[in-house]
Design a protein around this motif. Sequence first.
Motif, PDB file in Angstrom:
ATOM      1  N   VAL A   1      10.061  10.301   1.937  1.00  0.00           N
ATOM      2  CA  VAL A   1      10.670   9.998   0.718  1.00  0.00           C
ATOM      3  C   VAL A   1      10.963   8.464   0.904  1.00  0.00           C
ATOM      4  CG1 VAL A   1      12.672  10.302  -1.303  1.00  0.00           C
ATOM      5  CG2 VAL A   1      11.597  12.332   0.174  1.00  0.00           C
TER       6      VAL A   1
ATOM      7  N   GLY B   1      16.277  13.960  -0.654  1.00  0.00           N
ATOM      8  CA  GLY B   1      14.963  14.528  -0.961  1.00  0.00           C
ATOM      9  C   GLY B   1      14.253  15.061   0.386  1.00  0.00           C
TER      10      GLY B   1
ATOM     11  N   ASP C   1      10.044  18.995  -6.422  1.00  0.00           N
ATOM     12  CA  ASP C   1      11.581  19.579  -6.111  1.00  0.00           C
ATOM     13  C   ASP C   1      12.557  18.124  -5.668  1.00  0.00           C
ATOM     14  OD1 ASP C   1      11.210  22.264  -6.973  1.00  0.00           O
ATOM     15  OD2 ASP C   1      10.063  22.653  -5.312  1.00  0.00           O
ATOM     16  N   ALA C   2      11.917  17.555  -4.707  1.00  0.00           N
ATOM     17  CA  ALA C   2      12.507  16.549  -3.999  1.00  0.00           C
ATOM     18  C   ALA C   2      12.778  15.372  -4.966  1.00  0.00           C
ATOM     19  CB  ALA C   2      11.706  16.113  -2.773  1.00  0.00           C
ATOM     20  N   ALA C   3      11.888  15.306  -6.192  1.00  0.00           N
ATOM     21  CA  ALA C   3      12.096  14.331  -7.100  1.00  0.00           C
ATOM     22  C   ALA C   3      13.419  14.462  -7.928  1.00  0.00           C
ATOM     23  CB  ALA C   3      10.960  14.112  -7.743  1.00  0.00           C
TER      24      ALA C   3
ATOM     25  N   ALA D   1      15.990  16.254  -6.786  1.00  0.00           N
ATOM     26  CA  ALA D   1      17.210  15.646  -6.008  1.00  0.00           C
ATOM     27  C   ALA D   1      17.353  14.468  -5.959  1.00  0.00           C
ATOM     28  CB  ALA D   1      16.889  16.427  -4.552  1.00  0.00           C
ATOM     29  N   VAL D   2      16.292  13.654  -5.712  1.00  0.00           N
ATOM     30  CA  VAL D   2      16.568  12.018  -5.528  1.00  0.00           C
ATOM     31  C   VAL D   2      17.140  11.426  -6.954  1.00  0.00           C
ATOM     32  CG1 VAL D   2      15.347   9.977  -5.063  1.00  0.00           C
ATOM     33  CG2 VAL D   2      14.920  12.006  -3.776  1.00  0.00           C
ATOM     34  N   SER D   3      16.457  11.832  -8.004  1.00  0.00           N
ATOM     35  CA  SER D   3      16.765  11.344  -9.385  1.00  0.00           C
ATOM     36  C   SER D   3      18.172  11.436  -9.634  1.00  0.00           C
ATOM     37  CB  SER D   3      16.046  12.077 -10.407  1.00  0.00           C
ATOM     38  OG  SER D   3      16.455  11.695 -11.763  1.00  0.00           O
TER      39      SER D   3
ATOM     40  N   LEU E   1      18.881  21.736  -6.595  1.00  0.00           N
ATOM     41  CA  LEU E   1      18.370  20.413  -6.486  1.00  0.00           C
ATOM     42  C   LEU E   1      19.387  19.589  -6.939  1.00  0.00           C
ATOM     43  CD1 LEU E   1      14.907  21.323  -7.477  1.00  0.00           C
ATOM     44  CD2 LEU E   1      15.297  21.014  -5.324  1.00  0.00           C
TER      45      LEU E   1
ATOM     46  N   ILE F   1       7.671   9.742  -3.315  1.00  0.00           N
ATOM     47  CA  ILE F   1       7.465  10.964  -2.532  1.00  0.00           C
ATOM     48  C   ILE F   1       6.143  11.509  -2.112  1.00  0.00           C
ATOM     49  CG2 ILE F   1       8.352  13.411  -2.187  1.00  0.00           C
ATOM     50  CD1 ILE F   1      10.438  12.347  -4.527  1.00  0.00           C
TER      51      ILE F   1
ATOM     52  N   ASP G   1       4.680  15.134  -0.287  1.00  0.00           N
ATOM     53  CA  ASP G   1       5.129  16.066   0.712  1.00  0.00           C
ATOM     54  C   ASP G   1       3.745  16.433   1.686  1.00  0.00           C
ATOM     55  OD1 ASP G   1       2.855  17.904  -0.825  1.00  0.00           O
ATOM     56  OD2 ASP G   1       4.391  18.590  -2.106  1.00  0.00           O
TER      57      ASP G   1
END
Length: 523
Positions: free
Chosen positions: A24, A35, A47-49, A51-53, A153, A346, A348
């Motif tokens: 990330v 993320g 999913d990471a996006a 959390a980061v957002s 998230l 990001i 994965d």
Amino acid sequence: MSGSFSPSQTTRKPGVTATSGGVVAAQHALAAKAGAEVLKAGGDALDAAVAVSFAIGVLEPWMSGPMGGGAMMIWREDEGRAHALNYGMRSSAALDPAHYPLSGAGKASDLFPWDAVVEDRNVIGGSSVAVPGTVAGIAAAHGRYGRMPWKDLLSPAIGFAKKGLHVDWYAALVIASSARDLAQDPDAAAMFLEDGQWPKGSGWTALSDIRLDQSRHAATLEHLAQAGAEDFYKGDIAAMLSGDVTAKGGFLTMDDLAAYAPQWSDPLEIPYRDGRLFALPGLTAGPTLSHAVTGWTKGYDAAEAASPKAHLARASALKAAYAARLEGMGDHESAKAPGCTTHFSIVDRHGNMVAMTQTLLSIFGSRVVSPSTGMLLNNGIMWFDPAPGGPNSLAPGKRCLMNVCPVIGEAPGKRFALGASGGRKIMPAVGQISGHIIEQGMSMQEAIEAPRIDVSGGAQVVADERLEGPVTEALAAAHPLAMVQRLPFPFAFACPAGVLREGTTNSGTTETFSPWGDGIAAD
């Protein structure tokens, strides 16, 4: 030398590499870490996006957040294709253009050189707020590709908000730059200022632990985590938001929020030598990127990519692309405007990618805080020309034209996700960094660190002073030229964040001089 700063100081940001996990790259290292933890737990890039957002909306609140809008490019490895998702802001269906009379006092005071409006009603305050799209956009992408529960998230962002943003030297500097405008709104002043006028954290000591009170923001995120994204548009949060905006003199109704929907589309496919770029169509910088890249690659061979000839070709093509954009699409943002957006990229472990850009538009958006939600509000109404009769003139129920330019790029054996913050500086940076990877075989770190030019409207070409010599001599012979040094504040160029996948190895980094930005590996 172009200024007073040390020319001998060297700053590098080595980036990260992951051989068995994702990466990330975000404009705040803590958001990137959140993320990366999602990726480590088996989450998808989407999913990471999520959390980061939400995390970066807490950690860098003056740039973006749930009350803004944006867009993303998505790469799905199992499908072998890219998807575009636009969740830009739009004007309220109840908006009254007559509320924004021209003042006759010259040009507006912020990003766009529109004719000035009485009391800057389209720039500052509740009447500058447009219908937000970020929550709808990230929820739509998560609904299609996410694997982890929505509520989990949002947990990192909730934790950050409960703790409160640490007002370090950089945060204090950013707050100070907008203190006069923030003081006009009691809720913004309470959050960011001392005694309603002085920026918090102005002690400038290394051991200071002054923090913003983001407890109301945390409570709203907790509710959103449990109730789901629909609540933001049709539930309790929607009621609080529309009530706050109305109370502050704006146009935003429950019907506006309930009717909002992000737009999925097929991306633009832009050939670039033996690679290609996938970008957003429509009211973004994607079509302008296509115009520019198509034009400049005709002006030199790939082997000449670092030559004065190549830089001249890029400058001329960027000028032509922006001239077409300003005439036909209605975007007239000042090239001198500060960047007021955030971007993260990001990848994965499976090769799925997200390039996501989100914004409040101006720095601190409308400079107004919604007291019921604890969040800064956007000033998306400023995207519209207040003078009637133009392609982007202010009207009810209308989509905003954005400068966002997230891309998915391909070169032989490589794929990358890339974007930047920085208003009209975004597209030239994304195009040149992509070219460094595709034409010159650079790594993401090398491509972001490489000197570049900015041509984003008007006659002037801005060049990194590291290009001084034959390149700048050639540019100066053809264009008005300014040479600048890359520094942490203010940014002379866009602030990029990118990830790259070669085989099964992932890497990523952010703008070298971004004090908070970084790439974090999920190995």
